[in-house]
Design a protein around this motif. Structure first.
Motif, PDB file in Angstrom:
ATOM      1  N   GLU A  84      -1.957 -64.028  12.008  1.00 49.79           N
ATOM      2  CA  GLU A  84      -1.923 -65.448  11.619  1.00 49.79           C
ATOM      3  C   GLU A  84      -0.711 -65.621  10.714  1.00 49.79           C
ATOM      4  O   GLU A  84      -0.575 -64.907   9.724  1.00 49.79           O
ATOM      5  CB  GLU A  84      -3.196 -65.836  10.878  1.00 49.79           C
ATOM      6  N   PHE A  85       0.176 -66.546  11.057  1.00 46.21           N
ATOM      7  CA  PHE A  85       1.370 -66.712  10.231  1.00 46.21           C
ATOM      8  C   PHE A  85       1.931 -68.122  10.373  1.00 46.21           C
ATOM      9  O   PHE A  85       1.669 -68.826  11.348  1.00 46.21           O
ATOM     10  CB  PHE A  85       2.438 -65.670  10.589  1.00 46.21           C
ATOM     11  N   TYR A  86       2.693 -68.510   9.361  1.00 48.36           N
ATOM     12  CA  TYR A  86       3.328 -69.827   9.345  1.00 48.36           C
ATOM     13  C   TYR A  86       4.653 -69.790  10.094  1.00 48.36           C
ATOM     14  O   TYR A  86       5.485 -68.908   9.871  1.00 48.36           O
ATOM     15  CB  TYR A  86       3.613 -70.268   7.916  1.00 48.36           C
ATOM     16  N   GLN A  87       4.850 -70.763  10.976  1.00 50.26           N
ATOM     17  CA  GLN A  87       6.155 -71.033  11.556  1.00 50.26           C
ATOM     18  C   GLN A  87       6.622 -72.399  11.074  1.00 50.26           C
ATOM     19  O   GLN A  87       5.808 -73.313  10.897  1.00 50.26           O
ATOM     20  CB  GLN A  87       6.114 -70.994  13.083  1.00 50.26           C
ATOM     21  N   CYS A  88       7.920 -72.518  10.864  1.00 53.32           N
ATOM     22  CA  CYS A  88       8.521 -73.771  10.403  1.00 53.32           C
ATOM     23  C   CYS A  88       9.588 -74.162  11.414  1.00 53.32           C
ATOM     24  O   CYS A  88      10.694 -73.602  11.408  1.00 53.32           O
ATOM     25  CB  CYS A  88       9.122 -73.590   9.015  1.00 53.32           C
ATOM     26  N   ASP A  89       9.252 -75.094  12.288  1.00 53.36           N
ATOM     27  CA  ASP A  89      10.129 -75.444  13.413  1.00 53.36           C
ATOM     28  C   ASP A  89      10.748 -76.830  13.256  1.00 53.36           C
ATOM     29  O   ASP A  89      10.119 -77.743  12.700  1.00 53.36           O
ATOM     30  CB  ASP A  89       9.330 -75.441  14.719  1.00 53.36           C
ATOM     31  N   ILE A  90      11.965 -76.956  13.767  1.00 53.81           N
ATOM     32  CA  ILE A  90      12.538 -78.275  14.044  1.00 53.81           C
ATOM     33  C   ILE A  90      13.116 -78.247  15.452  1.00 53.81           C
ATOM     34  O   ILE A  90      13.610 -77.225  15.907  1.00 53.81           O
ATOM     35  CB  ILE A  90      13.646 -78.711  13.052  1.00 53.81           C
ATOM     36  N   GLY A 150      10.135 -67.949  10.537  1.00 47.42           N
ATOM     37  CA  GLY A 150       8.851 -67.268  10.364  1.00 47.42           C
ATOM     38  C   GLY A 150       8.585 -67.078   8.881  1.00 47.42           C
ATOM     39  O   GLY A 150       8.950 -66.056   8.296  1.00 47.42           O
ATOM     40  N   LEU A 151       7.961 -68.074   8.265  1.00 50.42           N
ATOM     41  CA  LEU A 151       7.851 -68.096   6.811  1.00 50.42           C
ATOM     42  C   LEU A 151       6.976 -66.974   6.264  1.00 50.42           C
ATOM     43  O   LEU A 151       7.293 -66.383   5.225  1.00 50.42           O
ATOM     44  CB  LEU A 151       7.322 -69.458   6.341  1.00 50.42           C
ATOM     45  N   SER A 152       5.878 -66.664   6.928  1.00 52.66           N
ATOM     46  CA  SER A 152       4.981 -65.611   6.413  1.00 52.66           C
ATOM     47  C   SER A 152       5.694 -64.264   6.374  1.00 52.66           C
ATOM     48  O   SER A 152       5.620 -63.529   5.383  1.00 52.66           O
ATOM     49  CB  SER A 152       3.722 -65.515   7.274  1.00 52.66           C
ATOM     50  N   ARG A 153       6.391 -63.934   7.455  1.00 50.38           N
ATOM     51  CA  ARG A 153       7.130 -62.671   7.487  1.00 50.38           C
ATOM     52  C   ARG A 153       8.244 -62.668   6.447  1.00 50.38           C
ATOM     53  O   ARG A 153       8.448 -61.682   5.736  1.00 50.38           O
ATOM     54  CB  ARG A 153       7.712 -62.440   8.879  1.00 50.38           C
ATOM     55  N   LEU A 154       8.989 -63.763   6.356  1.00 48.01           N
ATOM     56  CA  LEU A 154      10.075 -63.858   5.377  1.00 48.01           C
ATOM     57  C   LEU A 154       9.542 -63.653   3.973  1.00 48.01           C
ATOM     58  O   LEU A 154      10.099 -62.860   3.188  1.00 48.01           O
ATOM     59  CB  LEU A 154      10.755 -65.224   5.490  1.00 48.01           C
ATOM     60  N   PHE A 155       8.449 -64.336   3.647  1.00 48.48           N
ATOM     61  CA  PHE A 155       7.890 -64.229   2.299  1.00 48.48           C
ATOM     62  C   PHE A 155       7.431 -62.804   2.015  1.00 48.48           C
ATOM     63  O   PHE A 155       7.693 -62.263   0.934  1.00 48.48           O
ATOM     64  CB  PHE A 155       6.715 -65.201   2.132  1.00 48.48           C
ATOM     65  N   TYR A 156       6.741 -62.194   2.972  1.00 48.29           N
ATOM     66  CA  TYR A 156       6.262 -60.821   2.794  1.00 48.29           C
ATOM     67  C   TYR A 156       7.433 -59.873   2.519  1.00 48.29           C
ATOM     68  O   TYR A 156       7.381 -59.047   1.603  1.00 48.29           O
ATOM     69  CB  TYR A 156       5.497 -60.371   4.036  1.00 48.29           C
ATOM     70  N   CYS A 157       8.496 -59.988   3.303  1.00 51.24           N
ATOM     71  CA  CYS A 157       9.656 -59.106   3.137  1.00 51.24           C
ATOM     72  C   CYS A 157      10.346 -59.338   1.794  1.00 51.24           C
ATOM     73  O   CYS A 157      10.782 -58.383   1.139  1.00 51.24           O
ATOM     74  CB  CYS A 157      10.643 -59.308   4.281  1.00 51.24           C
TER      75      CYS A 157
END
Length: 443
Positions: free
Chosen positions: A124-130, A326-333
């Protein structure tokens, strides 16, 4: 039996202080998208599985979470969305007569993939799309607006050096046609896509496995050796003895995009043409992007590109261009690398406490005034000793504390805050308190 309170593997939960840092990054993305005229859109978390599977690969199909209600007679009729692009295509097809084109939408939300959970990869993760969707045509200048938004977002985040890498799939497709490749282009693109991670000999060996002819491999090698600044790369591409129309159209588009990016205030030091960037998904047809963090091993944090067949499985084809973070992955890293740290432990800017029950009315009036002036306030109503109240304050470490107390039988407001590293305690009026807090918070 004791219930297991840990979340399932691959589902991210944060402490309050880390959640505040997460929300800060999400807010930067959201506000920047809106600054460029992208209207927020939300679609259902659950879609018809037939919609999600309409253009899926075997890998995608195996990752879908199906939803089953015990009262439902249909097996696997519904499923959780695995990205935000398929729901966008379905939405546009369903509302095509009610939308104004070009249609610019942003979507920040959770998606679900049933893959093996590992560090930085979640179920489960956040995506931020435009995305920008055209009706019949879509100006190539929109392909330049997208990286200008990427630049603004990552500059505001202030999380380290980054580089926006750009290419155009038409250049590669035109090259393949020119040298007479007969193997599926997608297989060659898959090898090129991983060329930065393997040695030159491994790359050549991968080409040989596809039974590509030696002279064709030599052409591919020479092509991928083209490097330099943006102007230099474009000149080298133009100098190649290739007359293929698609190839030269790709160069023309790439030149327009990079020139427009400069007009949109993206410094040349923040982007480059990288001919190995192809993006794995087959639906990209033109410009493609990868944004790489340069100070650490996070890798790609934002990707996307141009596609001309968004609705091919739903109705007429519409051109579009977009990106996803991919905000969740970015934040985790960022957290794991120490760039993100726990700072604030509460959203409150001010905590109000009282010395006794009789001061609650004045405390509430003070809180009301502050909130009216857009200041976040936490009122500690608990009836506890003053020592415990201060212990509560110390744990949350808010910038300001207001103590409502009696001095000489008169209610006063004591403002406590740090100034130049020193703890200040002052008896002030409400207006004086408002000015100090507003100036400090820049409200």
């Amino acid at each position: 039996m004791r219930i297991n309170t840990t979340p399932p593997s691959g589902f991210l939960e944060l402490t309050p202080s880390l959640q505040l840092e997460f929300e800060k990054l999400k807010k930067i993305i959201e506000e920047t998208y809106q600054m460029y005229g992208f209207t927020p859109l939300d679609t259902p978390l659950i879609e018809r599985s037939s919609t999600l599977l309409a253009k899926g690969s075997e890998e995608t199909d195996n990752q879908i979470y199906f939803v089953k209600n015990k009262n439902s007679k249909e097996e696997n009729e519904l499923a959780l969305r695995f990205d935000l692009t398929v729901p966008l295509a379905r939405y546009v097809a369903n509302n095509i007569n009610n939308l104004t084109f070009p249609f610019k939408r942003s979507h920040i939300g959770k998606v679900y993939r049933g893959e093996r959970s590992q560090a930085g990869r979640f179920r489960e993760f956040y995506q931020c799309d435009i995305d920008i969707i055209g009706k019949e045509n879509l100006s190539i200048h929109y392909d330049a607006e997208i990286p200008s938004i990427i630049y603004q977002i990552f500059k505001k985040m202030d999380i380290g050096k980054f580089k926006i890498k750009i290419n155009n799939r038409k250049i590669l497709n035109g090259l393949f046609e020119e040298i007479g490749l007969t193997v599926p282009f997608s297989k060659v693109l898959a090898i090129i896509d991983k060329s930065e991670k393997i040695t030159k000999s491994e790359l050549v060996n991968e080409f040989y496995k596809l039974e590509i002819e030696e002279n064709q491999i030599k052409n591919l090698e020479n092509f991928m050796c083209i490097k330099g600044d943006v102007k230099n790369v474009i000149e080298k591409l133009k100098d190649l003895p290739i007359k293929n129309y698609i190839f030269n159209q790709g160069i023309e588009e790439l030149e327009i995009v990079t020139n427009t990016m400069i007009m949109l205030n993206v410094p040349p030091s923040y982007f480059e043409i990288d001919l190995s960037i192809v993006r794995g998904l087959d639906y990209y047809t033109g410009t493609v992007y990868e944004t790489i963090m340069e100070d650490n091993n996070i890798g790609s944090v934002c990707s996307g590109g141009r596609y001309d067949n968004l609705l091919e499985n739903y109705s007429e084809n519409l051109p579009g261009v977009g990106i996803s973070i991919g905000l969740s992955r970015l934040f985790y890293c960022l957290k794991e690398s120490g760039i993100i740290k726990e700072r604030k432990k509460t959203i409150a800017d001010v905590i109000i406490i009282t010395n006794n029950k009789e001061n609650i009315k004045t405390g509430i009036e003070t809180a009301n005034t502050l909130r009216t002036n857009n200041i976040n306030v936490d009122f500690l109503f608990e009836d506890m000793k003053i020592k415990k109240k201060y212990a509560y304050i110390d744990k949350l470490n808010t910038p300001f504390v207001i103590v409502v107390k009696d001095i000489d039988e008169k209610e006063v407001l004591s403002l406590q805050y740090r100034k130049n590293g020193n703890l200040e305690k002052e008896i002030l009026t409400m207006n004086q308190i408002l000015k100090i807090i507003s100036d400090e918070l820049k409200i």
